[in-house]
Design a protein around this motif. Structure first.
Motif, PDB file in Angstrom:
ATOM      1  N   TYR A   1      47.335  41.354  46.071  1.00  0.00           N
ATOM      2  CA  TYR A   1      46.139  41.778  45.346  1.00  0.00           C
ATOM      3  C   TYR A   1      46.397  43.079  44.583  1.00  0.00           C
ATOM      4  CZ  TYR A   1      41.571  43.901  44.670  1.00  0.00           C
ATOM      5  OH  TYR A   1      40.486  44.524  44.132  1.00  0.00           O
ATOM      6  N   ILE A   2      47.048  44.020  45.231  1.00  0.00           N
ATOM      7  CA  ILE A   2      47.355  45.297  44.579  1.00  0.00           C
ATOM      8  C   ILE A   2      48.300  45.080  43.405  1.00  0.00           C
ATOM      9  CG2 ILE A   2      48.519  47.521  44.910  1.00  0.00           C
ATOM     10  CD1 ILE A   2      47.352  47.507  47.765  1.00  0.00           C
ATOM     11  N   TYR A   3      49.318  44.241  43.600  1.00  0.00           N
ATOM     12  CA  TYR A   3      50.247  43.960  42.504  1.00  0.00           C
ATOM     13  C   TYR A   3      49.542  43.264  41.338  1.00  0.00           C
ATOM     14  CZ  TYR A   3      54.457  45.369  44.991  1.00  0.00           C
ATOM     15  OH  TYR A   3      55.432  46.089  45.633  1.00  0.00           O
ATOM     16  N   LEU A   4      48.612  42.363  41.633  1.00  0.00           N
ATOM     17  CA  LEU A   4      47.903  41.672  40.554  1.00  0.00           C
ATOM     18  C   LEU A   4      47.015  42.621  39.754  1.00  0.00           C
ATOM     19  CD1 LEU A   4      46.890  38.216  42.029  1.00  0.00           C
ATOM     20  CD2 LEU A   4      48.443  38.687  40.151  1.00  0.00           C
ATOM     21  N   THR A   5      46.344  43.550  40.427  1.00  0.00           N
ATOM     22  CA  THR A   5      45.530  44.512  39.687  1.00  0.00           C
ATOM     23  C   THR A   5      46.402  45.426  38.836  1.00  0.00           C
ATOM     24  OG1 THR A   5      45.467  45.989  41.606  1.00  0.00           O
ATOM     25  CG2 THR A   5      43.600  44.505  41.299  1.00  0.00           C
ATOM     26  N   LYS A   6      47.555  45.813  39.359  1.00  0.00           N
ATOM     27  CA  LYS A   6      48.468  46.631  38.560  1.00  0.00           C
ATOM     28  C   LYS A   6      49.031  45.849  37.385  1.00  0.00           C
ATOM     29  CE  LYS A   6      50.089  50.174  41.654  1.00  0.00           C
ATOM     30  NZ  LYS A   6      51.258  50.991  41.916  1.00  0.00           N
ATOM     31  N   MET A   7      49.325  44.559  37.603  1.00  0.00           N
ATOM     32  CA  MET A   7      49.842  43.743  36.509  1.00  0.00           C
ATOM     33  C   MET A   7      48.786  43.552  35.424  1.00  0.00           C
ATOM     34  SD  MET A   7      52.449  40.874  38.008  1.00  0.00           S
ATOM     35  CE  MET A   7      51.353  40.069  39.127  1.00  0.00           C
ATOM     36  N   LEU A   8      47.513  43.432  35.800  1.00  0.00           N
ATOM     37  CA  LEU A   8      46.455  43.334  34.805  1.00  0.00           C
ATOM     38  C   LEU A   8      46.386  44.597  33.954  1.00  0.00           C
ATOM     39  CD1 LEU A   8      43.602  41.596  36.831  1.00  0.00           C
ATOM     40  CD2 LEU A   8      44.768  40.680  34.837  1.00  0.00           C
ATOM     41  N   ASP A   9      46.455  45.761  34.606  1.00  0.00           N
ATOM     42  CA  ASP A   9      46.442  47.020  33.862  1.00  0.00           C
ATOM     43  C   ASP A   9      47.675  47.150  32.965  1.00  0.00           C
ATOM     44  OD1 ASP A   9      44.017  47.923  34.834  1.00  0.00           O
ATOM     45  OD2 ASP A   9      44.912  48.964  36.540  1.00  0.00           O
TER      46      ASP A   9
END
Length: 186
Positions: A154-162
């Motif tokens: 989840y943390i990696y996905l939010t960072k990838m979105l940013d």
């Protein structure tokens, strides 16, 4: 009458056309706003972890978001493959914390680093498993929850979105500067 048999072994032909990862990112952010995508991912995650509630959104919206996130993950994976080939323009102006989002200073200056670290930690199949599990558990009330630690993807996905949003913004700024220089020289 003649009986027609259906060929069960027939597979659809796959396209050999290559898709640009920047076009895939652009398409994702054309249909999904950054804040809306992050909110939807956060809502899906919360509803999947809580065993009492389920998501209030329409099921078709969640399935569409799931499919678009899968495309986003593949675009990020292709970006990781081209990490050494691309140079992004870096801005020298001061960075606001709101624009930076969940990225560190180093990740904001080199957003391709986010995709590299995310795909060294997890594979594309693991991200797909995470998304599928979260969507499954968020659509209904179940006694058992996810069996794995789902916080890291989840943390990696939010960072990838940013990071994907920053890459597109810098590409647009870089193209606008190039077009302005061409107009001045002619």
């Amino acid at each position: 009458m003649k009986k027609e048999t259906i060929n069960v072994k027939h597979r659809p032909k796959y396209s050999h056309k290559k898709h640009s990862s920047l076009k895939m990112l652009d398409t994702f952010f054309r249909f999904n706003d950054l804040t809306t995508a992050k909110d939807m991912l956060n809502t899906i995650m919360q509803c999947a972890v809580q065993k009492r509630g389920f998501i209030d959104e329409d099921f078709s919206t969640i399935v569409h978001f799931h499919q678009s996130m899968r495309s986003f993950i593949r675009a990020g994976y292709f970006l990781r493959m081209k990490n050494k080939k691309w140079m992004l323009s870096t801005s020298t102006e001061t960075i606001s914390p709101l624009m930076q989002g969940s990225l560190s200073d180093e990740e904001f200056h080199n957003p391709l680093l986010v995709f590299h670290t995310a795909f060294t930690a997890f594979t594309v199949k693991e991200f797909d498993y995470f998304l599928g599990g979260m969507v499954y558990f968020s659509l209904g009330v179940y006694r058992c929850g996810p069996e794995k630690n789902m916080v890291s993807p989840y943390i990696y996905l939010t960072k990838m979105l940013d990071a994907g949003f920053v890459i597109l913004e810098r590409r647009k700024a870089f193209l606008e500067v190039k077009e302005g220089e061409e107009d001045e020289t002619s």
